[in-house]
Design a protein around this motif. Structure first.
Motif, PDB file in Angstrom:
ATOM      1  N   GLU A  36      -2.139  -1.778   4.661  1.00  0.00           N
ATOM      2  CA  GLU A  36      -1.567  -2.854   5.458  1.00  0.00           C
ATOM      3  C   GLU A  36      -1.064  -2.262   6.772  1.00  0.00           C
ATOM      4  OE1 GLU A  36      -1.751  -5.963   4.746  1.00  0.00           O
ATOM      5  OE2 GLU A  36      -2.186  -5.937   2.597  1.00  0.00           O
ATOM      6  N   TYR A  38       1.185  -3.055  10.507  1.00  0.00           N
ATOM      7  CA  TYR A  38       2.273  -3.844  11.053  1.00  0.00           C
ATOM      8  C   TYR A  38       2.570  -3.367  12.478  1.00  0.00           C
ATOM      9  CZ  TYR A  38       3.055  -4.120   5.965  1.00  0.00           C
ATOM     10  OH  TYR A  38       2.903  -4.254   4.603  1.00  0.00           O
ATOM     11  N   GLN A 101       3.074  -8.375   1.444  1.00  0.00           N
ATOM     12  CA  GLN A 101       2.087  -9.311   1.965  1.00  0.00           C
ATOM     13  C   GLN A 101       2.688 -10.382   2.865  1.00  0.00           C
ATOM     14  OE1 GLN A 101      -1.602  -9.260   0.645  1.00  0.00           O
ATOM     15  NE2 GLN A 101      -0.619  -7.272   0.842  1.00  0.00           N
ATOM     16  N   ALA A 159      10.283  -7.722   2.360  1.00  0.00           N
ATOM     17  CA  ALA A 159       9.294  -8.602   2.981  1.00  0.00           C
ATOM     18  C   ALA A 159       9.832 -10.031   3.024  1.00  0.00           C
ATOM     19  CB  ALA A 159       7.986  -8.556   2.208  1.00  0.00           C
ATOM     20  N   ARG A 203       3.372  -8.250  10.163  1.00  0.00           N
ATOM     21  CA  ARG A 203       2.145  -7.844   9.481  1.00  0.00           C
ATOM     22  C   ARG A 203       0.919  -8.491  10.111  1.00  0.00           C
ATOM     23  NH1 ARG A 203      -0.543 -10.549   5.085  1.00  0.00           N
ATOM     24  NH2 ARG A 203      -2.014  -9.182   4.029  1.00  0.00           N
TER      25      ARG A 203
END
Length: 206
Positions: A36, A38, A101, A159, A203
């Protein structure tokens, strides 16, 4: 189900190169590993990458397989690579994937002296973790400790969705949480309350 090990990489890029650098950053695939990426919310020149690792030895496979990517990034960078391996200690609020996520990710870091580490681990279960479990704005929350790093300590991955200011006010700027920070600063944080830092990243699909 948070990843048990994470390779975390941060860089700062030159302002004039930020657009091209971000294209390189987000499109660097790494086959077989969950990844992932960001970008700093208040500092879009700061990039963050998290890669879920099956074992610590996998770090070498990742780095070996991305030498071309690292070379291509060099001229865009205003910093060196800041990399560390994080090990999961507590999954307080599980997410649906190994890595966060949600739309946004807050990193909250402190260094805890080893002489009070056991006391700190017990204390945070009834303070920090209790607040987070009851915070509807938090999508997932996991506590990691640095396994390999020049900046040893505790890293919380929180998150969340939506506005950062209201998220912070609803959870971390409440009277109760400010009292928790004061307790930690006087007992558990190397350098006192000034030893706590937070960063918020946005993200983007990798």
């Amino acid at each position: 189900m948070s990843a048990s090990l994470i390779l975390s990489s941060e860089i700062i890029v030159h302002k004039e190169a930020a657009s091209d650098a971000w294209d390189l950053w987000k499109n660097c695939g790494i086959g077989g590993f969950h990844r992932e990426v960001y970008r700093g919310e208040s500092d879009p020149q700061r990039f963050l990458e998290l890669i879920a690792l099956p074992a610590v030895e996998a770090v070498f496979f990742v780095l070996e397989g991305r030498q071309d990517f690292a070379r291509n990034m060099r001229n865009n960078m205003a910093s060196d690579w800041h990399q560390q391996v994080l090990a999961l200690v507590n999954e307080v609020k599980p997410g649906e994937a190994p890595l966060p996520q949600a739309e946004k990710l807050q990193l909250r870091y402190i260094e805890v002296p080893l002489s009070v580490q056991d006391e700190y681990l017990a204390w945070r279960k009834s303070t920090i973790f209790d607040v987070v479990r009851n915070a509807t704005r938090v999508s997932s929350f996991a506590a990691y400790h640095t396994l390999l790093s020049m900046q040893p300590g505790v890293m919380f991955l929180s998150a969340f969705e939506g506005d950062t200011v209201s998220y912070s006010k609803d959870i971390f700027e409440t009277e109760r949480y400010q009292e928790i920070v004061k307790q930690a600063g006087s007992r558990f944080i190397a350098g006192g309350e000034n030893g706590l830092y937070t960063r918020v990243f946005v993200r983007e699909e990798s």
